[in-house]
Design an enzyme around this catalytic site. Structure first.
Site, PDB file in Angstrom:
ATOM      1  CB  CYS A 174     -15.243  -2.477  -9.983  1.00 51.85           C
ATOM      2  SG  CYS A 174     -15.765  -1.305  -9.356  1.00 51.85           S
ATOM      3  CG  ASP A 199       9.554   5.606  12.688  1.00 54.07           C
ATOM      4  OD1 ASP A 199       8.936   4.608  11.258  1.00 54.07           O
ATOM      5  OD2 ASP A 199       8.372   6.594  12.687  1.00 54.07           O
ATOM      6  CB  CYS A 239       5.889   0.780  -1.142  1.00 55.76           C
ATOM      7  SG  CYS A 239       5.921   2.673  -0.903  1.00 55.76           S
TER       8      CYS A 239
END
Length: 581
Positions: free
Chosen positions: A173, A434, A511
């Protein structure tokens, strides 16, 4: 028959010029511009559950993680045996802001930046320099001292003596070493995976508050099949007109653009948006969408009076190869075709947040609004979900394996049903919960798309911190609870309920391995004021396995998977273990 766009050739420009020095295309931030604070201004982003909890004493924030690594690095110095003794540094002795110094990098922090000491200095001030590797000697430009915390933030100016771990030929990149998106493109992938294993190890060492004997060796990080071209979602943005003010709306002022603004991502350690024409970690379809959206914004610029965030989300249509007609399905500037054996995948990029997108994980099909959350690396999801399937039930060597003792799944923070649906065949009943009604609607639809009867997989909208109140009919000793919370981890109320409910097994996906380590520490080490069957404040679980998954190659992020089993004694309905005096 993948599109040629899938075969990405390395980009010649690396963002570093001859001798490892930054080129003109990626200059250092101009000195007269305000950099802002490295620390979060937004309390909602900065604060986690630890700010309101006496039990959860850490948030696992970037600041805490970096400081833990800095302290460990200073502590590890053998001050008596070094030829140059490093001492505490007075504020006046630190290099001036914007001065350039030479730094020797010793390790990579869990935040992805290199940590090192100033060369030929007796100071033990740690310098945090992005885009560096252990063994690099670099020139760095100082921009922020944290004197109390003993570290300094700096920009990378040049690599003077490269580390043996560094290989700049791997960089694909032209914006690398400027854009904040990637940190590790100069490192071999095997090195990245080894580093991410160390991130998980440090997370549990620093944030679980558990004695070493209560933990087990961390497993190797499981890599992504794709090291580039994997991200199925990107959200580039552009800022408003340069002269725009927050008060414009109240004053009835409408600003306009005089030229196309930079469209892309944030410059490292700044709030400055840099122009990104292409992003090689995006899938080929998403990269085509980026090119198209950039052209559209330039054409429709007059419609914008303020900045905006663009959505780029991959959508997949699976076509049986027997029905595929190459003369009709032509690869064009907006479409990518991939040959997948019995099927051909037609991939396009969706930019409307409310439009529906489809993804496949093996033979499972998931349809969601393009703007909704779903894992952003589809290539690793089959490997990831299979790992969960292989570990969510007890190992075959256990006495209760295969005899039907665990028959129920509770999927907390279930989202659009990824785990509830992919695991449902292992259980008599699977319940996904949820807080978002929209997620429950998507999950219910996805269950139907995958031909799951309602008796096997159901979903309900409820705050996860109150979900166990409605589960009186589910026997804890026959239940496994799946947890996949936001980055801040579980709140205290949820953990109290979970311990009180006492499921046979817990599988925790996160995460943020640092907040995960904190929560696992509570489940294994005990929670003050809670008796889960082993005595007040005693731990109820043992660690069976912990490992990382690399959802985001070339970056410092790692996903954690922890599998816990309830201790053999003290199951609900059995005599509680007496506390020892």
């Amino acid at each position: 028959m993948a599109s040629s766009a899938a075969n990405v050739a390395p980009v010649e420009s690396t963002g570093l010029g001859p001798g490892g020095k930054r080129g003109a295309e990626s200059p250092l931030r101009r000195e007269e511009e305000s950099r802002g604070s490295y620390r979060f201004k937004n309390k909602r982003m900065r604060n986690g559950h630890a700010d309101t909890s006496l039990i959860l004493r850490t948030n696992g924030s970037n600041e805490e993680v970096l400081l833990a690594d800095v302290n460990a690095m200073i502590k590890s110095l053998d001050l008596e045996d070094t030829s140059t003794k490093r001492e505490n540094t007075e504020v006046s002795a630190l290099p001036e802001k914007l001065s350039e110094i030479e730094v020797t990098i010793q390790k990579i922090s869990s935040t992805g930046d290199g940590l090192g000491f100033q060369k030929d200095s007796t100071s033990n001030q740690v310098y945090v320099v992005p885009f560096t590797a252990p063994g690099d000697t670099v020139t760095a430009k100082v921009f922020k001292h944290f004197t109390k915390e003993k570290y300094t933030m700096a920009d990378l100016v040049s690599v003077n003596n490269p580390s043996p771990h560094r290989d700049d030929s791997l960089i694909r990149c032209p914006y690398f070493a400027t854009c904040s998106g990637c940190q590790f493109q100069m490192l071999p992938y095997s090195y990245q995976l080894a580093h991410k294993k160390s991130i998980v190890e440090r997370a549990y060492k620093n944030f679980s508050n558990l004695a070493p004997e209560l933990l087990i060796p961390i497993g190797d990080t499981i890599g992504s099949p794709l090291e580039y071209g994997y991200r199925t979602k990107l959200t580039p943005h552009f800022d408003g007109p340069p002269d725009a003010r927050r008060s414009d709306g109240r004053k009835g002022i409408k600003r306009s653009f005089t030229s196309v603004p930079p469209i892309g991502f944030m410059k490292k350690n700044t709030r400055l948006t840099i122009d990104i024409e292409d992003c090689p970690i995006g899938t080929p379809a998403v990269r085509k969408g980026l090119k198209r959206e950039r052209a559209r914004v330039a054409t429709e610029l007059s419609k914008y009076t303020k900045g905006a965030t663009l959505l780029l989300r991959e959508h997949t249509e699976r076509i049986p190869k027997s029905s595929f007609d190459a003369t009709v399905h032509v690869d064009d500037e907006n479409t990518v075709y991939e040959d997948r054996g019995a099927y051909v995948l037609r991939k396009t990029c969706v930019t409307d947040p409310n439009a529906k997108t489809t993804e496949y994980i093996d033979d499972f099909r998931f349809v969601n609004p393009a703007g909704a959350f779903f894992q952003n690396n589809n290539s690793i999801l089959p490997r990831f979900t299979q790992y969960i399937r292989d570990h969510i039930l007890p190992p075959s060597s256990d006495d209760d394996a295969g005899d039907g003792k665990i028959t129920h799944l509770i999927d907390a923070y279930s989202g659009s049903g990824l785990f509830t649906i992919t695991l449902s065949s292992l259980f008599k009943t699977s319940l996904g919960i949820d807080i978002a009604a929209s997620s429950i609607a998507s999950a219910t639809q996805n269950a139907a798309l995958n031909n799951l009867p309602e008796s096997q997989a159901t979903f309900q909208a409820a705050d996860a911190s109150h979900l166990f109140k409605s589960l009186k009919e589910v026997p804890a000793e026959k239940t496994v609870v799946m947890i996949d919370p936001p980055r801040k981890g579980c709140d205290e109320s949820f953990l109290r309920q979970l311990i009180g409910f006492g499921p046979k097994r817990v599988v925790y996906v996160s995460c943020n391995v640092h907040s995960q380590a904190r929560d696992v520490g509570v489940l294994v080490g005990g929670m003050e004021g809670v008796d889960g069957g082993f005595g007040m404040g005693k731990g109820c679980y043992e660690v069976e396995s912990i490992c990382g998954f690399d959802f985001f190659p070339q970056t410092g992020h790692v996903e954690g998977v922890a599998v816990l089993r309830r201790k053999e004694a003290g199951m609900k309905g059995e005599e509680k273990v007496e506390e020892t005096v």
